[in-house]
Design a protein around this motif. Structure first.
Motif, PDB file in Angstrom:
ATOM      1  N   LYS A  75       0.838  -1.201   0.000  1.00 61.40           N
ATOM      2  CA  LYS A  75       0.000   0.000   0.000  1.00 61.40           C
ATOM      3  C   LYS A  75       0.877   1.258   0.000  1.00 61.40           C
ATOM      4  N   ALA A  76       1.928   1.264   0.817  1.00 61.86           N
ATOM      5  CA  ALA A  76       2.825   2.419   0.882  1.00 61.86           C
ATOM      6  C   ALA A  76       3.495   2.655  -0.467  1.00 61.86           C
ATOM      7  N   LEU A  77       3.983   1.602  -1.084  1.00 63.56           N
ATOM      8  CA  LEU A  77       4.656   1.748  -2.373  1.00 63.56           C
ATOM      9  C   LEU A  77       3.678   2.132  -3.482  1.00 63.56           C
ATOM     10  N   GLU A  78       2.454   1.637  -3.396  1.00 63.70           N
ATOM     11  CA  GLU A  78       1.425   2.002  -4.374  1.00 63.70           C
ATOM     12  C   GLU A  78       1.123   3.501  -4.290  1.00 63.70           C
ATOM     13  N   ILE A  79       1.018   4.011  -3.078  1.00 64.94           N
ATOM     14  CA  ILE A  79       0.763   5.444  -2.891  1.00 64.94           C
ATOM     15  C   ILE A  79       1.940   6.265  -3.401  1.00 64.94           C
ATOM     16  N   LEU A  80       3.143   5.871  -3.044  1.00 65.42           N
ATOM     17  CA  LEU A  80       4.324   6.647  -3.414  1.00 65.42           C
ATOM     18  C   LEU A  80       4.711   6.469  -4.880  1.00 65.42           C
ATOM     19  N   ALA A  81       4.099   5.518  -5.569  1.00 63.10           N
ATOM     20  CA  ALA A  81       4.352   5.346  -6.998  1.00 63.10           C
ATOM     21  C   ALA A  81       3.651   6.428  -7.822  1.00 63.10           C
ATOM     22  N   ASP A  82       2.683   7.106  -7.226  1.00 63.90           N
ATOM     23  CA  ASP A  82       1.904   8.117  -7.929  1.00 63.90           C
ATOM     24  C   ASP A  82       2.508   9.506  -7.717  1.00 63.90           C
ATOM     25  N   ASP A 133       6.353   6.293   8.929  1.00 60.79           N
ATOM     26  CA  ASP A 133       6.927   5.308   8.005  1.00 60.79           C
ATOM     27  C   ASP A 133       6.855   5.798   6.551  1.00 60.79           C
ATOM     28  N   ILE A 134       5.702   6.339   6.161  1.00 62.99           N
ATOM     29  CA  ILE A 134       5.555   6.862   4.798  1.00 62.99           C
ATOM     30  C   ILE A 134       6.504   8.038   4.583  1.00 62.99           C
ATOM     31  N   GLU A 135       6.599   8.921   5.567  1.00 58.71           N
ATOM     32  CA  GLU A 135       7.478  10.083   5.443  1.00 58.71           C
ATOM     33  C   GLU A 135       8.937   9.659   5.306  1.00 58.71           C
ATOM     34  N   GLU A 136       9.353   8.661   6.076  1.00 59.69           N
ATOM     35  CA  GLU A 136      10.732   8.175   5.978  1.00 59.69           C
ATOM     36  C   GLU A 136      10.986   7.511   4.629  1.00 59.69           C
ATOM     37  N   LEU A 137      10.017   6.728   4.168  1.00 54.11           N
ATOM     38  CA  LEU A 137      10.159   6.079   2.862  1.00 54.11           C
ATOM     39  C   LEU A 137      10.194   7.120   1.746  1.00 54.11           C
ATOM     40  N   LEU A 138       9.342   8.121   1.837  1.00 56.59           N
ATOM     41  CA  LEU A 138       9.346   9.191   0.837  1.00 56.59           C
ATOM     42  C   LEU A 138      10.671   9.952   0.858  1.00 56.59           C
ATOM     43  N   ALA A 139      11.199  10.228   2.034  1.00 54.01           N
ATOM     44  CA  ALA A 139      12.489  10.922   2.140  1.00 54.01           C
ATOM     45  C   ALA A 139      13.602  10.079   1.513  1.00 54.01           C
ATOM     46  N   THR A 140      13.576   8.784   1.763  1.00 52.94           N
ATOM     47  CA  THR A 140      14.582   7.888   1.183  1.00 52.94           C
ATOM     48  C   THR A 140      14.472   7.869  -0.336  1.00 52.94           C
ATOM     49  N   LEU A 141      13.255   7.752  -0.842  1.00 48.93           N
ATOM     50  CA  LEU A 141      13.056   7.750  -2.295  1.00 48.93           C
ATOM     51  C   LEU A 141      13.458   9.084  -2.909  1.00 48.93           C
ATOM     52  N   THR A 142      13.131  10.168  -2.232  1.00 47.32           N
ATOM     53  CA  THR A 142      13.494  11.495  -2.726  1.00 47.32           C
ATOM     54  C   THR A 142      15.012  11.630  -2.810  1.00 47.32           C
ATOM     55  N   LEU A 171       2.030  14.879  -0.604  1.00 45.75           N
ATOM     56  CA  LEU A 171       2.665  14.610   0.687  1.00 45.75           C
ATOM     57  C   LEU A 171       3.839  15.554   0.927  1.00 45.75           C
ATOM     58  N   LEU A 172       4.642  15.783  -0.094  1.00 46.02           N
ATOM     59  CA  LEU A 172       5.778  16.702   0.046  1.00 46.02           C
ATOM     60  C   LEU A 172       5.312  18.130   0.303  1.00 46.02           C
ATOM     61  N   CYS A 173       4.215  18.535  -0.315  1.00 45.38           N
ATOM     62  CA  CYS A 173       3.675  19.885  -0.067  1.00 45.38           C
ATOM     63  C   CYS A 173       3.347  20.063   1.402  1.00 45.38           C
ATOM     64  N   PHE A 174       2.703  19.056   1.988  1.00 51.21           N
ATOM     65  CA  PHE A 174       2.357  19.169   3.401  1.00 51.21           C
ATOM     66  C   PHE A 174       3.581  19.075   4.298  1.00 51.21           C
ATOM     67  N   CYS A 179      17.169   9.126  -3.137  1.00 48.03           N
ATOM     68  CA  CYS A 179      17.642   8.209  -4.180  1.00 48.03           C
ATOM     69  C   CYS A 179      17.457   8.781  -5.581  1.00 48.03           C
ATOM     70  N   PHE A 180      16.368   9.516  -5.765  1.00 45.18           N
ATOM     71  CA  PHE A 180      16.047  10.040  -7.089  1.00 45.18           C
ATOM     72  C   PHE A 180      16.240  11.550  -7.172  1.00 45.18           C
ATOM     73  N   ALA A 181      17.131  12.078  -6.363  1.00 43.31           N
ATOM     74  CA  ALA A 181      17.342  13.531  -6.278  1.00 43.31           C
ATOM     75  C   ALA A 181      17.669  14.144  -7.637  1.00 43.31           C
ATOM     76  N   GLY A 182      18.349  13.432  -8.488  1.00 43.23           N
ATOM     77  CA  GLY A 182      18.717  13.954  -9.803  1.00 43.23           C
ATOM     78  C   GLY A 182      17.625  13.804 -10.846  1.00 43.23           C
ATOM     79  N   GLU A 183      16.570  13.093 -10.514  1.00 45.52           N
ATOM     80  CA  GLU A 183      15.484  12.853 -11.461  1.00 45.52           C
ATOM     81  C   GLU A 183      14.457  13.971 -11.368  1.00 45.52           C
ATOM     82  N   GLU A 184      14.354  14.779 -12.412  1.00 45.24           N
ATOM     83  CA  GLU A 184      13.442  15.916 -12.414  1.00 45.24           C
ATOM     84  C   GLU A 184      11.997  15.507 -12.184  1.00 45.24           C
ATOM     85  N   GLN A 185      11.571  14.409 -12.761  1.00 42.85           N
ATOM     86  CA  GLN A 185      10.165  14.023 -12.737  1.00 42.85           C
ATOM     87  C   GLN A 185       9.738  13.258 -11.478  1.00 42.85           C
ATOM     88  N   PHE A 186      10.633  13.044 -10.527  1.00 42.56           N
ATOM     89  CA  PHE A 186      10.273  12.213  -9.366  1.00 42.56           C
ATOM     90  C   PHE A 186       9.098  12.797  -8.593  1.00 42.56           C
TER      91      PHE A 186
END
Length: 112
Positions: free
Chosen positions: A12-19, A89-98, A26-29, A100-107
């Motif tokens: 569920k967490a990965l499904e949400i963060l895939a969008d 947990d979602i915030e930590e996962l989002l931070a980790t993904l962010t 989430l980042l806006c908030f 990891c993909f810091a150089g990706e404009e479209q993330f």
């Protein structure tokens, strides 16, 4: 030692963060000083530019219900207000993904 993780929770967490819209919302908030925003203000932050009405519709019909079902936000459609509850947990996962993909404009940017 491995933590006991329920596969449904991870999925569920990965499904949400895939969008992109979910990630951007989430980042806006996380970056906002407020924990509640009118949907039109949120739309302006999620997709800066000319697509505000289109973004409001997408948030209202797709993104916000998904985030509400996950317990991350509360959306009052009568007052058009979105309140952020968050989840560590979602915030930590989002931070980790962010990171990891810091150089990706479209993330986290929502494209046309």
């Amino acid at each position: 030692m491995h933590h006991l993780i329920h596969h449904e929770t991870v999925d569920k967490a990965l499904e949400i963060l895939a969008d992109q819209y979910c990630r951007s919302t989430l980042l806006c908030f996380q970056e906002a000083t407020e924990d509640a925003l009118p949907i039109r203000d949120l739309a302006t932050r999620v997709v800066p530019g000319e697509r505000k009405n289109e973004t409001v519709v997408r948030l209202h019909h797709s993104t916000l219900p998904r985030l509400a079902d996950a317990g991350l936000i509360e959306y009052d459609s009568r007052s058009s207000t979105v309140r952020y509850h968050g989840d560590q947990d979602i915030e930590e996962l989002l931070a980790t993904l962010t990171d990891c993909f810091a150089g990706e404009e479209q993330f986290c940017e929502v494209g046309p």
